[in-house]
Design an enzyme around this catalytic site. Sequence first.
Site, mmCIF file in Angstrom:
data_model
loop_
_atom_site.group_PDB
_atom_site.id
_atom_site.type_symbol
_atom_site.label_atom_id
_atom_site.label_comp_id
_atom_site.label_asym_id
_atom_site.label_seq_id
_atom_site.Cartn_x
_atom_site.Cartn_y
_atom_site.Cartn_z
ATOM 1 N N GLU A 51 19.512 53.941 18.910
ATOM 2 C CA GLU A 51 19.232 53.162 17.697
ATOM 3 C C GLU A 51 20.556 52.749 17.069
ATOM 4 O O GLU A 51 21.375 53.603 16.704
ATOM 5 C CB GLU A 51 18.414 53.975 16.682
ATOM 6 C CG GLU A 51 18.080 53.127 15.435
ATOM 7 C CD GLU A 51 17.453 53.905 14.278
ATOM 8 O OE1 GLU A 51 17.286 55.147 14.387
ATOM 9 O OE2 GLU A 51 17.162 53.271 13.254
ATOM 10 N N ASP A 76 25.839 54.984 13.759
ATOM 11 C CA ASP A 76 26.158 54.283 12.509
ATOM 12 C C ASP A 76 27.583 54.660 12.136
ATOM 13 O O ASP A 76 28.090 55.695 12.564
ATOM 14 C CB ASP A 76 25.201 54.713 11.390
ATOM 15 C CG ASP A 76 25.139 53.692 10.253
ATOM 16 O OD1 ASP A 76 24.101 53.007 10.120
ATOM 17 O OD2 ASP A 76 26.133 53.571 9.492
ATOM 18 N N ASP A 125 22.678 44.725 8.935
ATOM 19 C CA ASP A 125 23.201 43.807 7.923
ATOM 20 C C ASP A 125 23.126 42.392 8.493
ATOM 21 O O ASP A 125 23.560 42.161 9.626
ATOM 22 C CB ASP A 125 24.647 44.167 7.594
ATOM 23 C CG ASP A 125 24.740 45.589 7.034
ATOM 24 O OD1 ASP A 125 23.945 45.915 6.143
ATOM 25 O OD2 ASP A 125 25.590 46.370 7.510
ATOM 26 N N LYS A 129 26.831 34.712 5.915
ATOM 27 C CA LYS A 129 27.786 33.591 6.043
ATOM 28 C C LYS A 129 27.947 33.215 7.507
ATOM 29 O O LYS A 129 28.213 34.086 8.341
ATOM 30 C CB LYS A 129 29.155 34.012 5.500
ATOM 31 C CG LYS A 129 29.252 33.945 3.998
ATOM 32 C CD LYS A 129 30.703 34.059 3.587
ATOM 33 C CE LYS A 129 30.786 34.223 2.098
ATOM 34 N NZ LYS A 129 31.974 34.954 1.677
ATOM 35 N N ASP A 161 14.152 42.176 7.934
ATOM 36 C CA ASP A 161 13.444 41.505 6.837
ATOM 37 C C ASP A 161 14.006 40.097 6.652
ATOM 38 O O ASP A 161 13.490 39.336 5.856
ATOM 39 C CB ASP A 161 13.655 42.274 5.536
ATOM 40 C CG ASP A 161 15.129 42.255 5.169
ATOM 41 O OD1 ASP A 161 15.934 42.800 5.941
ATOM 42 O OD2 ASP A 161 15.495 41.635 4.143
HETATM 43 C C1 LIG Z 1 21.016 47.842 6.060
HETATM 44 S S1 LIG Z 1 21.517 49.373 6.715
HETATM 45 C C2 LIG Z 1 20.081 49.854 7.651
HETATM 46 C C3 LIG Z 1 20.045 51.330 7.918
HETATM 47 C C4 LIG Z 1 18.784 51.839 8.618
HETATM 48 N N1 LIG Z 1 18.631 51.265 9.936
HETATM 49 C C5 LIG Z 1 17.564 51.548 7.794
HETATM 50 O O1 LIG Z 1 16.799 50.654 8.198
HETATM 51 O O2 LIG Z 1 17.366 52.214 6.774
HETATM 52 C C6 LIG Z 1 22.645 48.838 7.946
HETATM 53 C C7 LIG Z 1 23.457 49.961 8.561
HETATM 54 O O3 LIG Z 1 24.269 49.404 9.568
HETATM 55 C C8 LIG Z 1 25.507 50.111 9.600
HETATM 56 N N2 LIG Z 1 26.457 49.215 10.266
HETATM 57 C C9 LIG Z 1 26.663 47.901 10.013
HETATM 58 N N3 LIG Z 1 27.571 47.389 10.863
HETATM 59 C C10 LIG Z 1 27.953 48.418 11.680
HETATM 60 C C11 LIG Z 1 28.863 48.531 12.784
HETATM 61 N N4 LIG Z 1 29.538 47.482 13.213
HETATM 62 N N5 LIG Z 1 28.982 49.728 13.371
HETATM 63 C C12 LIG Z 1 28.285 50.808 12.938
HETATM 64 N N6 LIG Z 1 27.403 50.767 11.908
HETATM 65 C C13 LIG Z 1 27.244 49.586 11.295
HETATM 66 C C14 LIG Z 1 25.803 50.391 8.141
HETATM 67 O O4 LIG Z 1 26.676 51.473 7.992
HETATM 68 C C15 LIG Z 1 24.393 50.675 7.602
HETATM 69 O O5 LIG Z 1 24.078 52.055 7.601
#
Ligand SMILES: C[S@@+](CC[C@H](N)C(=O)[O-])C[C@H]1O[C@@H](n2cnc3c(N)ncnc32)[C@H](O)[C@@H]1O
Length: 226
Positions: A51, A76, A125, A129, A161
């Site tokens: 995941e 993460d 995320d 942009k 979403d």
């Molecule tokens: C919006 S949160 C979603 C977290 C979880 N999947 C949820 O649905 O509750 C996005 C996660 O992606 C991680 N993340 C974003 N870019 C990343 C990267 N390049 N490498 C590791 N983690 C990343 C962030 O630290 C964050 O915890």
Amino acid sequence: MKFAEIQSLPFVFENFSFENPVLYNTPDVVVDNKGKWNFSFFKNLNPIILELACGGGEYSISLAQNYRDSNFIGIDIKGARIWKGAKYVMEKGLTNIGFIRSRIELIEHFFAEKELSEIWITFPDPFLKESKSNKRLTSPYFLDKYAQLIKPSGILHLKTDDDTLMDFSIESIGEHPAFEIVETYFDLYNDSEAVKNTNLVNIQTKYEKMHLSNNKTIKYIKARRI
Ligand SMILES: C[S@@+](CC[C@H](N)C(=O)[O-])C[C@H]1O[C@@H](n2cnc3c(N)ncnc32)[C@H](O)[C@@H]1O
């Protein structure tokens, strides 16, 4: 305190530097599980499901509890989020799950070709942009990496979403030669076919719950590794 606790857990692996793409289990010991996760870590031959952007790991943890004959790894960059999931895993004594704290950009250093059966991307995320679109976890840069790591007929799942990310992903995954899209839902919880898939609707991550409470629609893509 959280960092120290993470470092003491045998099922949490950390990368400390983008320039040095190795994983540590304790601060001084490099652990090389690439190509050996089944043999060295899980000690079984069950499929491995990764995941990405797992946050607190809610999705992987629920799947690990429901599917004891599969192995799960959440990755993460945020240690505090992983700590929360890892603490829960420790309390429940789950043995078919691990975590990696690292940037996802490094995954090909941690897994061998075809080592994974599935990859879930849960509410990444969206990097709205256009100039940052190469950071989206479904950009060609990342899809090339997943294509290497997922076995033929393995599955790539995306839950989001975000409309922009959904449209972008349909295009990028659809155009990638290693994947074929086999399912798309634009409003998961209001689709009579989609709700039959209990994994898709019964397991909700922290962000998914937040989006649902803000009346956002949840989208889903399933793609097969050709
Ligand atoms: C919006 S949160 C979603 C977290 C979880 N999947 C949820 O649905 O509750 C996005 C996660 O992606 C991680 N993340 C974003 N870019 C990343 C990267 N390049 N490498 C590791 N983690 C990343 C962030 O630290 C964050 O915890």
